[in-house]
Design a protein around this motif. Structure first.
Motif, PDB file in Angstrom:
ATOM      1  N   GLU A   1     -14.785 -44.117 -15.514  1.00 47.29           N
ATOM      2  CA  GLU A   1     -16.156 -43.671 -15.707  1.00 47.29           C
ATOM      3  C   GLU A   1     -17.086 -44.383 -14.725  1.00 47.29           C
ATOM      4  O   GLU A   1     -18.015 -43.779 -14.187  1.00 47.29           O
ATOM      5  CB  GLU A   1     -16.587 -43.970 -17.155  1.00 47.29           C
ATOM      6  N   LEU A   2     -16.844 -45.669 -14.515  1.00 42.51           N
ATOM      7  CA  LEU A   2     -17.715 -46.416 -13.602  1.00 42.51           C
ATOM      8  C   LEU A   2     -17.437 -46.044 -12.148  1.00 42.51           C
ATOM      9  O   LEU A   2     -18.358 -46.042 -11.322  1.00 42.51           O
ATOM     10  CB  LEU A   2     -17.526 -47.921 -13.839  1.00 42.51           C
TER      11      LEU A   2
ATOM     12  N   ARG B   1     -19.372 -42.954 -11.714  1.00 41.11           N
ATOM     13  CA  ARG B   1     -20.808 -43.194 -11.655  1.00 41.11           C
ATOM     14  C   ARG B   1     -21.187 -43.739 -10.279  1.00 41.11           C
ATOM     15  O   ARG B   1     -22.248 -43.419  -9.750  1.00 41.11           O
ATOM     16  CB  ARG B   1     -21.221 -44.171 -12.753  1.00 41.11           C
ATOM     17  N   THR B   2     -20.316 -44.540  -9.703  1.00 47.17           N
ATOM     18  CA  THR B   2     -20.594 -45.088  -8.379  1.00 47.17           C
ATOM     19  C   THR B   2     -20.588 -43.983  -7.323  1.00 47.17           C
ATOM     20  O   THR B   2     -21.506 -43.882  -6.487  1.00 47.17           O
ATOM     21  CB  THR B   2     -19.549 -46.150  -8.028  1.00 47.17           C
TER      22      THR B   2
ATOM     23  N   LEU C   1     -19.114 -46.235   3.148  1.00 44.79           N
ATOM     24  CA  LEU C   1     -19.618 -47.111   2.088  1.00 44.79           C
ATOM     25  C   LEU C   1     -18.743 -47.017   0.838  1.00 44.79           C
ATOM     26  O   LEU C   1     -18.401 -48.038   0.218  1.00 44.79           O
ATOM     27  CB  LEU C   1     -21.060 -46.734   1.737  1.00 44.79           C
TER      28      LEU C   1
ATOM     29  N   HIS D   1     -32.723 -38.440  -1.624  1.00 42.75           N
ATOM     30  CA  HIS D   1     -33.510 -38.769  -0.441  1.00 42.75           C
ATOM     31  C   HIS D   1     -33.754 -37.526   0.398  1.00 42.75           C
ATOM     32  O   HIS D   1     -34.884 -37.252   0.815  1.00 42.75           O
ATOM     33  CB  HIS D   1     -32.764 -39.817   0.385  1.00 42.75           C
TER      34      HIS D   1
ATOM     35  N   GLY E   1     -27.876 -40.397  -4.457  1.00 39.65           N
ATOM     36  CA  GLY E   1     -28.924 -41.130  -3.747  1.00 39.65           C
ATOM     37  C   GLY E   1     -29.216 -40.460  -2.419  1.00 39.65           C
ATOM     38  O   GLY E   1     -30.385 -40.249  -2.054  1.00 39.65           O
ATOM     39  N   HIS E   2     -28.157 -40.078  -1.743  1.00 43.85           N
ATOM     40  CA  HIS E   2     -28.309 -39.344  -0.486  1.00 43.85           C
ATOM     41  C   HIS E   2     -29.036 -38.017  -0.716  1.00 43.85           C
ATOM     42  O   HIS E   2     -29.973 -37.648   0.014  1.00 43.85           O
ATOM     43  CB  HIS E   2     -26.908 -39.125   0.100  1.00 43.85           C
TER      44      HIS E   2
ATOM     45  N   ALA F   1     -16.646 -49.931  -0.958  1.00 45.12           N
ATOM     46  CA  ALA F   1     -17.022 -50.328  -2.320  1.00 45.12           C
ATOM     47  C   ALA F   1     -15.855 -50.161  -3.292  1.00 45.12           C
ATOM     48  O   ALA F   1     -15.631 -51.011  -4.166  1.00 45.12           O
ATOM     49  CB  ALA F   1     -18.212 -49.504  -2.797  1.00 45.12           C
TER      50      ALA F   1
ATOM     51  N   SER G   1     -23.638 -41.917  -7.901  1.00 43.29           N
ATOM     52  CA  SER G   1     -24.876 -42.604  -7.537  1.00 43.29           C
ATOM     53  C   SER G   1     -25.107 -42.547  -6.042  1.00 43.29           C
ATOM     54  O   SER G   1     -26.195 -42.183  -5.578  1.00 43.29           O
ATOM     55  CB  SER G   1     -24.814 -44.080  -7.980  1.00 43.29           C
ATOM     56  N   ILE G   2     -24.095 -42.892  -5.280  1.00 45.39           N
ATOM     57  CA  ILE G   2     -24.298 -42.939  -3.834  1.00 45.39           C
ATOM     58  C   ILE G   2     -24.497 -41.542  -3.265  1.00 45.39           C
ATOM     59  O   ILE G   2     -25.381 -41.302  -2.428  1.00 45.39           O
ATOM     60  CB  ILE G   2     -23.124 -43.677  -3.158  1.00 45.39           C
TER      61      ILE G   2
ATOM     62  N   LYS H   1     -19.141 -55.559  -1.868  1.00 49.42           N
ATOM     63  CA  LYS H   1     -18.046 -54.939  -1.132  1.00 49.42           C
ATOM     64  C   LYS H   1     -18.572 -53.884  -0.154  1.00 49.42           C
ATOM     65  O   LYS H   1     -18.164 -53.837   1.007  1.00 49.42           O
ATOM     66  CB  LYS H   1     -17.048 -54.295  -2.105  1.00 49.42           C
ATOM     67  N   ALA H   2     -19.474 -53.043  -0.643  1.00 49.22           N
ATOM     68  CA  ALA H   2     -19.943 -51.939   0.196  1.00 49.22           C
ATOM     69  C   ALA H   2     -20.678 -52.454   1.432  1.00 49.22           C
ATOM     70  O   ALA H   2     -20.508 -51.915   2.540  1.00 49.22           O
ATOM     71  CB  ALA H   2     -20.849 -51.021  -0.608  1.00 49.22           C
TER      72      ALA H   2
ATOM     73  N   SER I   1     -29.807 -46.636  -4.234  1.00 50.54           N
ATOM     74  CA  SER I   1     -28.996 -45.594  -4.856  1.00 50.54           C
ATOM     75  C   SER I   1     -28.163 -46.161  -5.992  1.00 50.54           C
ATOM     76  O   SER I   1     -28.152 -45.621  -7.107  1.00 50.54           O
ATOM     77  CB  SER I   1     -28.053 -44.958  -3.824  1.00 50.54           C
TER      78      SER I   1
END
Lengths: 209, 209, 209, 209
Positions: free
Chosen positions: A162-163, A166-167, A200, A178, A174-175, A204, A170-171, B203-204, B170
């Motif tokens: 799940e995390l 979410r990562t 990225l 923006h 986020g893009h 990550a 999110s990234i 990390k990222a 983000s």
DNA sequence: GATGAATGAGGTTTCATTCAT
DNA sequence: GATGAATGAAACCTCATTCAT
């Protein structure tokens, strides 16, 4: 390049389609509560009554705009993801390259509906229900399998699926935020941005040194 | 722990403060266009006319709710950031630990105003102007300096400062959106979540192998 | 001669009273469903919004027009009846003379509200509830006592009190319906008509030979 | 036992009949102004356009529902009355027994159309015209003859025929209103009620002692 | 001949804002 | 200074009616 307007499978008539197009555009631009049905009718070139012939209430129209993309299109793309997932990749990076490209394309094609869905999420239980349903039923289970598989192969750090999701979201989001929300109209190079996202995310989510 | 309501420095009278509190809550819950001035008046326990004594229009009230946090509080916190930045850290991770903690706390304290600001951003040029102003004038310049400094010291990968910021925002915002927007009310452990954010960002953004 | 308009005890302002007057007249003339709130507003010389300031819905306005007469005035008249009933009369005929005169006067004063109540009775449970309540609670019990008393004294035929009441009401209402409903505007002599009603009722309800 | 629906002699097709049935039921239940043509179409299982193929306007449909009963059926029954009247009865009571039974049956068979006619009487000159026409042309003249005949024979009190009729109608209608309008669905024994009506009318209209 | 789609006019209700008291 | 009352404009929605297919 498929756009939102193409998928009004429910719309039998030309006018019905124009109503959905107009509603999509106005809701995305001004929000649901900030858009009058009269505006939609005017933009669609139909009478207000025509809207209420197809949708009993304004909120039904909102659902009629948001649901097809989330319910009909998302699962279709999930199938793509499944196919993506079922293949073997030399490493995490190549996998992410394919995944990110797919997602970014999805957002590009449906960014207006996605904007509406996000904007109205907290105000309409119906919209939240659709989002929940699509995620919980269609997307989450498949993603979980693929992620644990990657982790078993040592390609990805240990982290609750799940995390991980979410990562990634999110990234990627986020893009998207923006690009479409904070700086609409600004020029940008999608290929370069995608390459960055992949880089990225690879770092990550790669295995810990 | 300071909350939004404390900072109505502009509000001289008790009633004025109650109006701003009520508006904050209703705008966050129902959106600007979805909230009637009558509702705000009722919730604040004042007459509708009282609102229009303090604010010429409903939109002025929106600005009156959003501006203080973004204009008065944000710069104050920027000062903190500046102070954070001006120090030397043994490594990227310790730096991020301090930064993320600070930002997460900020979001926790002001999440309702932030929600309003984000929700209304695309509909009201005035709100967008405030956000732009704060970012461009107060936050961006300082952050740029700190980031290039870290990169010069080999602690951070080479990447345009703007993109570094976007990545930090983000991932942090992804966490906040999940917590306050998608799953409000769900239980969670802030310390654990923050530790995760720091780990992922380290990390990222760390130097490439 | 008191008329309906006098009893808008609930109406604080002049405009509120004008709204009720106009609604009374229009509902009586055109029926509830056949009357637009815009017409009422125009006739009352106020804005439509003014109506909805006092009554949340059009139906609330209907209740606001009908309820006072049935709830406030009817019981007051019942008191008169009680007083009428408590006296001793030489015979049934003198009793009926007083009773009929009282009832005919009541109908004359409130015929428009009564017309509305009857017309809307089958369409609005709320109206039916008020009528039921007034009859069952205020009128029926007192009438029962008086009727059985008259029967014990041999002045009235043996017949269930409910049927006696229905007979009195039928003949009186038949007169009223003819006068106000079927032949509005036709000339007529109230005294003569009342004398006839008393004569017919005396014969119908008198002891059997 | 003939019911309203049987007499749509004007209705050539099955659909036309279904429209009239549905209109009859809806107008009776909700009133003319309170019923939408769309509701009638839905209940009849036809399109709205089908209604307007048969009736140019909604009001024409109302007339189409009400007129047949009042114009076609009522005179037919008047013939019965004429036949009833032309016979000799031992006394007033036996005459009333036959008359009341006939009238009560008529109301039972057509109570829904009668309800519509009464409800819409004050709002539609066309309906009033039909009622007037039937009464003045078909019913009144015959009744007058019979009543004066009974009075000449000493069986009935001296009273203008019009008032005699009004008395009979009042008491009969009072019974009908109670049964169909005020207490629909309540159980009751028609034979007993009719006997009572005859008894009351005999006493009321009998010769004065 | 029947219908689904369409609509102009008008329905009730809400809104942000003003103003007399 | 505060409010209850008031309102013009506009919101969402419904209606009887028409018309292309």
């Amino acid at each position: 390049m498929m756009t939102d307007e193409v998928l009004w499978s429910q719309a039998g008539t030309e006018k019905h389609r124009r109503i959905l197009d107009a509603a999509l555009e106005m809701f995305a631009e001004q929000g649901y509560a900030g858009t009058a049905t009269a505006e939609i009718a005017r933009k669609a070139g139909v009478s207000e009554a025509a809207i209420f012939r197809h949708y009993k209430t304004k909120k039904d129209l909102l659902i009629g705009v948001v649901a097809p993309v989330l319910r009909v299109v998302a699962p279709a793309l999930v199938a793509d993801v499944k196919q993506i997932m079922s293949q073997r990749y030399p490493d995490l990076r190549s996998f992410l390259a394919v995944l990110v490209k797919d997602r970014v394309g999805f957002v590009r094609r449906h960014h207006r509906v996605l904007r509406i869905a996000l904007q109205e999420l907290p105000f309409h239980p119906e919209v939240r229900a659709i989002v929940d349903e699509v995620f919980v039923r269609d997307i989450y289970p498949h993603a979980t399998g693929t992620i644990t598989d990657l982790q078993r192969r040592g390609e990805m750090m240990e982290l609750a699926p799940e995390l991980v999701m979410r990562t990634i979201i999110s990234i990627t989001a986020g893009h998207a935020v923006h690009r479409y929300y904070l700086r609409p109209g600004a020029p940008f190079d999608e290929a370069v941005e995608m390459e960055l996202l992949v880089r990225l995310l690879s770092k990550a989510l790669g295995p810990e040194r």
